[in-house]
Design an enzyme around this catalytic site. Structure first.
Site, short mmCIF file in Angstrom:
data_model
loop_
_atom_site.label_atom_id
_atom_site.label_comp_id
_atom_site.label_asym_id
_atom_site.label_seq_id
_atom_site.Cartn_x
_atom_site.Cartn_y
_atom_site.Cartn_z
CG ASP A 452 -6.77 7.77 4.95
OD1 ASP A 452 -6.75 6.66 5.46
OD2 ASP A 452 -7.66 8.17 4.17
CG ASP A 754 -7.82 8.10 -0.08
OD1 ASP A 754 -8.06 6.89 0.02
OD2 ASP A 754 -6.69 8.60 0.14
CG ASP A 758 -10.89 4.24 2.53
OD1 ASP A 758 -10.52 3.28 3.22
OD2 ASP A 758 -10.11 5.04 1.98
#
Length: 1038
Positions: A452, A754, A758
């Protein structure tokens, strides 16, 4: 050998099949101590039993939730079980019994809840204010009355249990019997105390082996216990003493006001105080996959369930073992964790070597016994047997059993556990919590990291940097900027901007313990609220201006957050919306002009705004749009519209790149690990950050999620090798990318996540990395490693330690196989030629401890060096025992066998020894030389490739400690314990000789490392890995 290992001892690192687990168990043979060897191996029978128990409990819970709930409507309140208030509860000042309170939520008893006055009534009975929460001074009292939020666990195993486990070794038991018989026969033939020395020496050696083994295993168990406790710890947001604060799940008490958001785990049983669109996933508790909507009519929340959508506040009513989750948790820990691929593979190696060792042991015993019987025949003494003859045969048998002790490398699989435990402990102190043992191992093979952007590559400390409003761009730099902005826009624009900031937020401005204002919420929300406060806004005033009707919280699919409020004085309704710039802009057909009026949005204006968004994004700013829509008649109920909004402003938020990220990315690239950024942000923002981090190169590809998901599988396969940035991605895009990389490109993929959405990608990846700060509990539960500081540098550190684990185990295997080969060959050859073994049972037990427990401690706990990240990943399909290792093993074995053979057969002459003790001196010298060969070979094994094996030796205090203690104890054995160990004191010249012969192995190692080793076909690795490369070879690595 490798073919045999692949066939029988190959398991997946993640979710191995039941068939593979059973296959390798049935292939293991000749296990000296099953209890110790398989202590860290899953008990499949116990696991199946626990799974059955769990399903039964889930079924009971399901029945309770769905059948009992319905039945309660027909039960007269008068027929209910009456709970008497105990003296302890009433004296503590509470008005409801713990069991009664727990049963209300557990049975979803709405009538009983109402009979107590609803949530407000319950809060009074547990003496808590719904506004201020629990008083800190009451925590101990509440824990004593209503219990602790902890679950029943099996008591920890004591040190003496590990001692008992170490004593279960079959070969040690046989040796103990031999020792006792030897003492009995020895005293009968040679008298007291001389006759007991041999047997007592074996018993003392066994005692030492058992104690060292037990201490090592016990320390490991303590490390795993600490890690396990940390894994289960969840941080919960509560209101206490009128302040919002974070507490551990273990410190939660009945009466606590808990704040819930998407992805949170419900930490205890409770009832809803207030909430918006709260949807709960109860599958972990009841097995039902359909989410349950929780509201004022159905206010019950059960511990262990997950928040799937919405937000809310709950009052805790039951904790620990008074919850259904508490009872279920007891069964979840049964059966143990799956073994790692390295543990399984080394069980296979131990099995193969064990078979060879058993063959040598039997042959040695037969040869020694045969020679003894031939000698008796030659002297016509076959019919004459004495107790000394029996003692000699017993000694031969003891030597054969001891050869099995040395030959069966029981410590190999356990060395993996030791190395992993050490690595996990170090990673814990470096802000990485490893949830699954195999993840630490697999991370060393990672060839790709999909990361990310926000919070991982960037600091996650966000501030509003630029804003486009009233058709002009303003830069926010200091506290004066708020006043400057306020003076440059009209009152109408100012008012609607503050309303959109404070009404449409999932965060709160709360008073901290120090009296200062704190913002609780996500970094993006915090940045916008701080900007609102900077403009002179007041959170409570603006929140109280209108009543919130419904909320649609932000999620990574919609990429927006919306709220519907009712305007004061019957002025209708107003919807506010904020989120990804492109998405919100498409929803708008009007814009707020300089006078604060909504005017139609022309195509020319739309293009100008798009240019503003792109210019913000190219400055690496996150861009958000704020919009509103007035609704006169809310005929659609509580649903929030998705079109015809009026654009208020475009906000540019600065999120700087973390210090050290650029260097960490460079380290990854040097290590053959491709770094790909997968983010939900604007593509220009993503590209700017990726270039700054060194992820996006001139020939790299940046693509948006919608474009990626519309590609065919073949097109995906062609573009993925060049893909470096994916922007505006959905969680499904991340999952698709991970699947393609694993299944088509055959990469070992680590992925960060997070959010709740996901979870599928984290589950699919070889290594799922959840964020500790920004991550939801759902993401953490599906992850293999939790990055506690959300830092990309920590991820690289996990990869470094993963490689260290793999290399350390290879070092240990190389060292142990060398000792095995030398000990077996020298004892067997000597038995065949001279009729006696040069190394006694006591000496072999000491050698076994050097190479097993102490060797594992020294080599398996070496910290990683920078050289590990300058070579390609070592992967699944490469031979574990490489050609480089075979070169070192065979070379060192030939040297040691040659030296020891010469000393065995011509030692007296070479050393010019005469006299009655010449044989004892030469045998002691051989034993001493053998031990020093192993000490120096242990130093050689620190690096299988490089010539400089002393680099960083003083950084590993465990290695130095083992080396020093081995040498000191060797001196004690030779000089002081000769009576028990069959040794005699040596002169300083012979000590120096032993050390020099051992040290020559360092020179032998240098010569061996200059011999090139042919690279196997498996080792060829293209630029974008779809295979694995073994360790680099040759003297160029020196």
């Amino acid at each position: 050998m490798e073919e045999y290992l692949r066939k029988n001892f190959d398991v997946e690192a993640k979710r191995p099949s039941e068939e593979a687990l059973k296959r390798w168990r049935s292939a293991v043979w000749l296990v000296k101590n099953p209890r110790r060897r398989f202590r860290m191996v899953a008990d499949l029978a116990k696991r199946a039993e626990a799974e059955s128990k769990r399903k039964n409990i889930q079924e009971k819970i399901r029945v309770a939730l769905y059948v009992q709930k319905a039945a309660l409507h027909f039960i007269n309140a008068g027929n209910r079980v009456q709970h008497q208030l105990s003296n302890d509860v009433s004296q503590a000042g509470f008005g409801i019994d713990p069991d009664e309170l727990a049963s209300i939520v557990r049975s979803h008893d709405r009538n009983s809840l109402e009979s107590h006055g609803g949530v407000e009534g319950i809060s009074k009975e547990v003496s808590v204010s719904l506004g201020d929460g629990v008083a800190s001074s009451d925590i101990n009292l509440r824990q004593n009355v209503y219990g602790f939020n902890k679950f029943s666990e099996k008591p920890s195993r004591t040190f003496w249990m590990f001692v008992w486990e170490a004593l279960q070794d079959l070969t040690l038991i046989i040796l103990m019997i031999c020792a006792v018989v030897s003492i009995g026969v020895g005293i009968g033939t040679e008298g007291w105390p001389k006759g007991m020395y041999d047997g007592l020496g074996i018993l003392l050696s066994i005692f030492l082996v058992v104690m060292v083994t037990a201490i090592s295993d016990y320390k490991q168990s303590l490390q795993f216990k600490d890690l396990d406790k940390e894994k289960k710890n969840i941080i919960v947001q509560v209101t206490r003493d009128g302040c919002r604060q974070k507490v551990s799940i273990y410190d939660l008490v009945v009466g606590d006001i808990v704040h819930l958001n998407i992805g949170d785990q419900i930490p205890a049983d409770g009832v809803l105080i207030s909430g918006h669109n709260l949807s709960i996933d109860e599958s972990s508790l009841s097995g039902e996959s359909e989410p349950v909507n929780v509201n004022k009519d159905k206010p019950f929340l059960l511990s262990g369930t997950k928040v799937q959508d919405g937000s809310g506040k709950m009052l805790v009513t039951a904790v620990g073992m008074r919850t259904e989750w508490g009872r279920l948790m007891v069964t979840l820990s049964e059966g143990g964790e799956d073994e790692t691929p390295l543990q399984v593979k080394l069980n296979g190696v131990a099995t193969i070597i064990g078979k060879i060792g058993l063959g040598f042991a039997v042959l040695t015993f037969l040869v020694l016994t045969g020679r003894f019987l031939v000698g008796k025949l030659q002297h016509n003494e076959v019919t004459h047997w004495s107790s000394s003859d029996a003692l000699k045969l017993l000694d031969y048998f003891a030597i054969a059993v001891t050869i099995i002790v040395v030959a069966v490398p029981e410590g190999l699989p356990l060395a993996v556990t030791l190395s992993l435990a050490f690595a996990m402990k170090k990673l814990m102190s470096d802000k990485a919590l490893v949830r699954h043992l195999s993840a630490c191992e697999t991370m060393g093979s990672a060839s790709c990291i999909c990361t990310d952007k926000t919070g991982t590559l960037t600091t996650n400390h966000m501030v509003v940097n630029n804003i486009w409003i009233s058709e002009e761009v303003l830069t926010i730099k200091s506290n004066d900027s708020g006043d400057a902005l306020k003076s440059s826009i009209s009152e109408g624009v100012y008012s609607i901007l503050l309303q959109s900031i404070f009404q449409n937020t999932g965060s709160e401005v709360v008073k901290g313990k120090d009296g200062k204002k704190n913002i609780i919420g996500t970094p993006t929300e915090t940045a916008i609220l701080e900007f609102g406060l900077l403009l002179g806004g007041d959170f409570k005033v603006h929140r109280n201006e209108s009543e919130i009707v419904t909320v649609e919280p932000f999620n990574s699919v919609k990429k927006k957050m919306s709220v519907l409020v009712s305007l004061p004085n019957g002025g209708g309704f107003r919807a506010f919306c904020k989120g990804a710039s492109e998405i919100i802009l498409k929803m708008c057909d009007k814009v707020v002009n300089t006078n604060g009026e909504a005017v139609p949005l022309s195509e020319e204006q739309r293009k100008k705004i798009e240019q503003v968004i792109n210019s913000f994004a190219c400055e690496a700013l996150r861009t958000l749009c704020l919009a509103f829509k007035d609704i006169e008649d809310n005929s659609t109920g509580e649903s929030i519209p998705d079109d015809k909004y009026t654009l208020i402003a475009v906000v540019g938020i600065k999120d700087p790149v973390r210090p050290g990220v650029k260097e960490a990315v460079r380290t990854c690239l040097a290590a053959g690990i491709t770094v790909r950024m997968v983010t939900g942000d604007n593509i220009n923002t993503a590209k700017a950050i990726a270039r700054e981090c060194g992820i996006l190169t001139d020939d790299g590809l940046a693509i948006e999620g919608p474009d990626f998901r519309n590609k065919s599988p073949q097109e995906m396969q062609n573009l993925i090798p060049k893909l470096q940035v994916m922007a505006r991605s959905l969680p499904l895009d991340k999952h698709t990318l991970v699947s393609q990389l694993r299944n088509v490109s055959k990469e070992v993929v680590a992925v960060t996540g997070d959010g709740t959405n996901d979870a599928p990608a984290l589950h699919e990846a070889d290594i799922g990395l959840a964020m500790g700060i920004a991550g939801t509990e759902v993401a953490k539960e599906n992850a293999d490693v939790i990055i506690m500081d959300d830092n990309f540098t920590t991820i690289v550190n996990v990869a470094r330690w993963g490689r260290a684990v793999y290399i350390n185990i290879q070092k240990f295997v190389q060292f142990q196989l060398t000792v095995n080969v030398v000990a077996l060959v020298i004892n067997f050859v000597s038995a065949c030629i001279s009729g006696s073994a040069p190394l006694t049972a006591v000496q072999l037990l000491w050698v076994n401890m050097i190479m097993d427990t102490l060797g594992a401690l020294a080599l398996a706990t070496e910290p990683p060096n920078e050289g590990l990240m300058k070579r390609p990943p070592v992967g699944r399909n490469v031979n574990f025992i490489t050609r480089t290792m075979w070169r070192n093993i065979i070379g060192q074995s030939i040297y040691q066998i040659t030296v020891l053979a010469v000393l065995t057969f011509d030692g007296k002459k070479l050393l010019k020894l005469t006299g009655s003790d010449a044989t004892s001196v030469v045998n002691t010298f051989i034993f001493n030389t053998f031990v020093f060969c192993q000490v120096f070979n242990e130093i050689n094994s620190r690096d299988m490739e490089k010539i400089n094996i002393l680099r960083g030796i003083f950084d590993s205090w465990v290695f130095m400690g083992v080396m020093v203690s081995t040498v000191i104890f060797q001196v004690i054995i030779v000089e002081l314990l000769g009576t028990f160990a069959d040794t005699v004191p040596l002169s300083w010249e012979l000590w120096l000789g032993s050390i020099l012969i051992g040290a020559i192995s360092l020179v032998v190692s240098v010569i061996l490392k200059c011999i090139p080793v042919e690279t196997s076909s498996l080792a060829t690795t293209p630029k974008h890995h779809d295979g694995y490369e073994p360790l680099p070879r040759g003297p160029d690595q020196a």
